[in-house]
Scaffold this motif. Structure first.
Motif: not given
Length: 699
Positions: A121, A123, A146, A501, A503, A505-507
């Protein structure tokens, strides 16, 4: 065969069902008048707003009126919508009043397709956008949220993200995979991750492959003391001993693992585990088993134990371990996966002059990464399709039977081939004899663990990576390691797992790139340059040349920023309603639309701003800049047109095209017409009314 007769039927969402029907009708464009398209778009816009949670109860009455206004030609659509609004009104209301969907569809987050497809996952849009801006350190920082192995992963990942890229619908997918390596290579240094205060808890990790290293990386950030135990001489697992150096150089992998060491993680190599409980006896509070599948699976046919039959993983491991096993001149490789490709290409580098891959299906069915298949064929590997091995005999002989999927399966006779070596690349196994006597269960050679917590039958012992989920990819192991770290931390600290957390995420919040409209959907996808196949196949040196960072920055401009444009289609519907028809979108799947043409608005956009007004994310901007009305879609200026200036206040207020269309709809300008903005027009109206009152008063 599974009996599905007793399974409950899935609920149908009336909102989604009718929205899809309207989209299909709008995008068919067969004999549709402007009035019909406007009416369809109006209904579609209201349904879309309901699906996005942007509607009020009044939307249903307005929608009913819009449906009744549709012409007789749309009878089936009208009947279906009217029936649904009447019979399923409670489900429509549920969307509006409760922000809930009866089928659990509408209010699910609009995930970024590439990020969702990535098992870790990552970003991806933020990572790519930073590269486009030349901010390599910021791009690397996004990646390190990630994965601890961005460069290594960028070299060996099969890129499921690219398969999910929406550009694939209208052009070619963005070249995402090597962007990770660009970020790592061009960044001045690896930023150190923040580490929480020490918790006093100790975790033992068995296996220094990608799953184990990733778990250690995240547990260390959470403040736990982590030690990794691995029986090999060097860390890295399959990345170090199963992936050839020409694809993943040792130094790149070693440098990234050393970054994890700097966080306080201890790695013990040459450690042979005797019993699964030995770490608990040594004072560790939890144990994570991530030993991978380092050994070869046998072919399972007569003669597969003869001396000239080798295991694929055993062969690759021996090469990477410096044992320099010689093969050839004729080598036959059985299998069609990535490991079989690696074996075939490595065989040339170990002395073979003729390498054949015999596979029971066709090339298009091969699970191997398509690019790697091309690499192997370019080097001279021969692919023999639709043959399966049946037995191996003394004298270096192997018999093949025609696959049942072959068109001549009923008539083709078995063939016998002589080869110097036969190498099985059909699967992998793990050595888990030291689990005997424990409560840990096995299934098909894999450790059974809870799919959410990854905890095994032994309390405090967890498992992930290939040994748990089966042979897969490096990036899948990284994703498993992230989950394991969260699960182990929650178990140690006696708290609930933070499942959100895990899933996508926009970082980071990264500004748009300024990209030319003609380039945005360019079909000219770049490639990472590679050494000449005729010469590289005799060397274990890295195949790739460094990808030019300027080319990478340009390629970043093809990203359509799905993190900011959710593909809802409201902009297109609004554009149809105003009659401009400047925006065209197409379906990509998963309820997402994508722009089909960034050049179309240049001739059709009137600069009215309707698209920007309905956009729920701000992905479209319509702004006045230096006397021009500029329409911009996720960083691309698709239309820039002059503004009409008010004759009274000398301020620009509307695009000339829009003003012209408005005046035309009112019967055309007269000789004495004065161009006025709405504010000045209101002021003039007030003054006129005042003059009339004075006249009426006889003054």
């Amino acid at each position: 065969m599974t009996d599905k007769s007793n399974e409950p039927e899935k609920e149908v969402c009336p909102v989604t069902e009718h929205l899809e029907a309207l989209r299909i009708r709008l995008h068919s464009e067969e004999n549709q008048s402007p009035a019909l398209r406007s009416a369809l778009a109006e209904a579609g816009r209201m349904i879309t707003e309901i699906s996005l949670g942007r509607a009020t109860v009044g939307h249903l009455d307005e929608l009913a009126k819009a449906v009744k206004a549709l012409p007789e030609s749309e009878h089936s659509l009208v009947t279906s919508l009217e029936t649904s609004l009447d019979m399923a009104r409670d489900k429509w209301l549920m969307h509006i009043t409760d922000s809930a969907c009866n089928a659990g569809i509408c209010f699910e987050p609009r995930l970024v397709p590439c990020q969702e497809a990535c098992p870790a996952h990552i970003d991806i849009p933020s990572m790519i956008a930073h590269i486009g801006h030349g901010n390599y350190d910021a791009s690397l920082s996004v990646l390190l949220k990630d994965t601890p192995l961005p460069n290594s992963c960028g070299l060996v990942c099969p890129a499921p993200c690219e398969e999910a890229c929406v550009q694939k619908t209208v052009s070619q997918p963005v070249l995402i995979k090597p962007m990770k390596s660009i970020a790592a290579r061009c960044s001045p240094s690896y930023p150190m991750q923040e580490i929480a205060p020490a918790t006093g808890r100790k975790v033992a990790i068995i296996g220094a492959g990608p799953a184990g290293v990733t778990t250690a990386y995240y547990l260390a950030q959470k403040g736990h003391h982590v030690e990794i135990f691995d029986e090999r001489e060097e860390p890295g697992g399959t990345m170090r001993y199963g992936i050839p150096n020409y694809r993943l150089p040792n130094q790149i992998l070693q440098d990234e693992i050393n970054q994890v060491r700097k966080m306080g993680v201890e790695i013990h190599n040459g450690y042979k585990v005797k019993n699964i409980r030995e770490f608990q006896d040594q004072g560790f509070d939890a144990t994570f088993v991530a030993i991978g599948l380092p050994f070869s699976r046998r072919l399972g046919i007569e003669g597969d134990d003869l001396p000239f039959v080798l295991g694929g993983m055993d062969f690759l491991s021996a090469v990477r371990d410096g044992k320099d096993p010689k093969v050839g001149p004729h080598v036959i490789v059985i299998g069609g996966g990535n490991a079989a490709i690696d074996v075939a290409m490595t065989a040339f580098r170990q002395g073979a002059t003729k390498v054949q891959m015999w596979y029971r299906r066709t090339r298009k069915d091969m699970p191997a990464n398509p690019h790697e298949v091309v690499m192997a064929l370019d080097e001279g590997v021969e692919l023999v399709e639709l043959w399966a091995p049946t037995k191996i005999m003394e004298g270096n002989l192997i018999e093949f039977a025609r696959s049942k999927n072959a068109p001549d399966a009923d008539t083709a006779k078995p063939v016998t081939i002589r080869a110097d070596q036969i190498i099985a690349g059909i699967g992998q196994d793990g050595d888990i004899a030291w689990l005997d006597g424990s409560k840990i269960e096995l299934e098909w050679g894999n450790i059974v663990a809870d799919p959410v917590t990854l905890e095994t039958g032994e309390p405090g012992i967890f498992s992930g990576g290939d040994i748990q989920h089966g042979a897969s990819t490096v990036v899948a192991a990284i994703g498993s390691g992230k989950r394991a770290a969260e699960a182990i931390d929650s178990w140690l600290m006696k708290k609930e797992m933070d499942l959100p957390s895990l899933k996508p995420q926009r970082r980071d919040e990264v500004p748009y790139l300024s990209v030319d409209a003609a380039f945005r959907l360019s079909k000219s996808r770049p490639h990472v340059p590679e050494k000449d196949p005729d010469t590289r196949k005799w060397s274990h040196d890295f195949i790739q040349f460094d990808w030019d960072e300027n080319e990478a920055r340009a390629e970043a401009g093809r990203c359509l920023r799905c993190d900011l444009c959710i593909g809802c289609g409201l902009c297109e519907l609004a554009c149809i309603q105003v009659g401009a028809e400047a925006l065209r979108m197409v379906e990509t799947g998963n309820r997402r639309l994508v722009f089909e043409d960034f050049l179309r608005p240049a001739s059709l956009c009137i600069g009215c701003g309707a698209c920007a007004a309905v956009c729920p994310t701000g992905a479209i901007r319509v702004e006045n800049r230096d006397g021009m009305r500029v329409t911009e879609i996720t960083g691309t200026v698709v239309r820039s047109q002059p503004l009409q200036v008010c004759s009274c206040c000398d301020k620009p207020f509307v695009s000339s095209v829009q003003y012209g269309k408005t005046r035309s709809s009112m019967g055309g300008p007269g000789e004495t017409d004065v161009v006025m903005c709405s504010s000045c027009a209101r002021l003039r109206a007030v003054e006129s009314l005042s003059d009339m009152r004075w006249i009426a008063a006889g003054r």
